[in-house]
Design a protein around this motif. Structure first.
Motif, PDB file in Angstrom:
ATOM      1  N   SER A  34       0.773  -1.193   0.081  1.00  0.00           N
ATOM      2  CA  SER A  34      -0.081   0.141  -0.008  1.00  0.00           C
ATOM      3  C   SER A  34       0.865   1.292  -0.020  1.00  0.00           C
ATOM      4  N   PRO A  57       3.590   0.386  -7.210  1.00  0.00           N
ATOM      5  CA  PRO A  57       2.678  -0.817  -7.784  1.00  0.00           C
ATOM      6  C   PRO A  57       3.510  -1.848  -8.137  1.00  0.00           C
ATOM      7  N   LEU A  76      -1.201  -0.047 -13.698  1.00  0.00           N
ATOM      8  CA  LEU A  76      -2.257   0.513 -12.650  1.00  0.00           C
ATOM      9  C   LEU A  76      -2.173   2.309 -12.570  1.00  0.00           C
ATOM     10  N   TYR A  97      -4.509  -5.800  -7.265  1.00  0.00           N
ATOM     11  CA  TYR A  97      -4.919  -4.378  -7.022  1.00  0.00           C
ATOM     12  C   TYR A  97      -6.663  -4.154  -7.849  1.00  0.00           C
ATOM     13  N   PRO A 143      -6.162   1.991  -5.351  1.00  0.00           N
ATOM     14  CA  PRO A 143      -6.842   0.826  -5.534  1.00  0.00           C
ATOM     15  C   PRO A 143      -6.930   0.262  -4.082  1.00  0.00           C
ATOM     16  N   THR A 144      -7.640  -0.793  -4.120  1.00  0.00           N
ATOM     17  CA  THR A 144      -7.699  -1.379  -2.856  1.00  0.00           C
ATOM     18  C   THR A 144      -6.585  -2.761  -3.215  1.00  0.00           C
ATOM     19  N   ILE A 145      -5.953  -3.048  -2.221  1.00  0.00           N
ATOM     20  CA  ILE A 145      -4.800  -3.831  -2.500  1.00  0.00           C
ATOM     21  C   ILE A 145      -4.804  -5.116  -1.531  1.00  0.00           C
ATOM     22  N   GLY A 156      -4.927   1.466  -0.824  1.00  0.00           N
ATOM     23  CA  GLY A 156      -3.811   2.072  -1.243  1.00  0.00           C
ATOM     24  C   GLY A 156      -3.598   3.533  -0.798  1.00  0.00           C
ATOM     25  N   LEU A 206       1.435   4.881  -2.570  1.00  0.00           N
ATOM     26  CA  LEU A 206       2.160   4.088  -3.876  1.00  0.00           C
ATOM     27  C   LEU A 206       3.337   4.649  -4.107  1.00  0.00           C
TER      28      LEU A 206
END
Length: 215
Positions: A56, A60, A65, A155, A171-173, A207, A210
């Motif tokens: 997070s 990435p 992404l 991601y 993003p949600t990681i 995230g 990053l």
């Protein structure tokens, strides 16, 4: 003579001990092995939690992404499922991410090995006391049996961030583990427990910057 022999109980304790001992040792060693299995479970759980945290705040692994979110309406929300998901895995000496883009091996290594020097293998160097204040550990430091091909980094777009955001999408990681087995020292040979697969585990975070320089 024969009558006296049939009524004698000499050596009975030895026979009873010979019968009970295998069961006793199996129980004792079983407790030890299952205690170690619980330790492995806890270590793997901590490893995925740390891996998600590192992912997070790091650049990435999925290079696509950064430009994946829509840009047609600047300032508008990036809705769920607007891009990806990018599922990044490491196999046979190389890595790949779904939905296009490249796999950044250096960023993946940061999740696996922390801030230690980059190498494209499963080694996990020790962090010296002098390094600890400035060197973050990686997943392998919490679960030494871990290999790169056990780690999956995903991601996903879950409705966070806005279009044309300067730092890219938010993003949600999810970091998860695959193909991990429990290791049994004593009962592996006796009962075949060395082939038990560890249930899948994962940790999901939102995230942040990053960036590899984030703290």
């Amino acid at each position: 003579m024969i009558k006296r022999f049939t009524k004698s109980d000499a050596g009975a304790a030895m026979v009873e001990m010979a019968i009970v001992t295998p069961l006793l040792f199996t129980l004792v060693l079983g407790f030890v092995d299952f205690g170690y299995a619980l330790y492995q479970w806890n270590a793997a759980t901590k490893a995925v939690q740390l891996g998600a945290r590192l992912a997070s705040i790091s650049d990435p692994v999925a290079t696509a992404l950064a430009t994946a979110a829509p840009i047609s309406a600047p300032g508008a929300p990036v809705v769920a499922a607007a891009y990806g998901p990018f599922v990044c895995t490491y196999t046979a000496g190389t890595g790949a991410c779904t939905n296009g883009g490249a796999f950044d091996a250096v960023n993946f290594s940061r999740i696996f090995r922390g801030d230690t020097a980059y190498t494209n293998d499963d080694t996990c160097p020790a962090i010296t006391p002098a390094q600890r204040p400035t060197t973050r550990p990686g997943m392998c430091h919490f679960f030494p049996r871990l290999h790169r091909d056990n780690i999956v980094v995903t991601y996903s777009a879950t409705g966070l961030g806005y279009q044309t955001r300067l730092g890219g999408p938010v993003p949600t990681i999810t970091v998860s583990l695959k193909t991990i087995t429990f290791e049994f020292f004593f009962l592996g040979g006796l009962l075949g427990f060395d082939n038990l697969t560890m249930p899948s585990m994962l940790s999901t975070v939102t995230g942040e910057d990053l960036k590899s320089t984030a703290s």
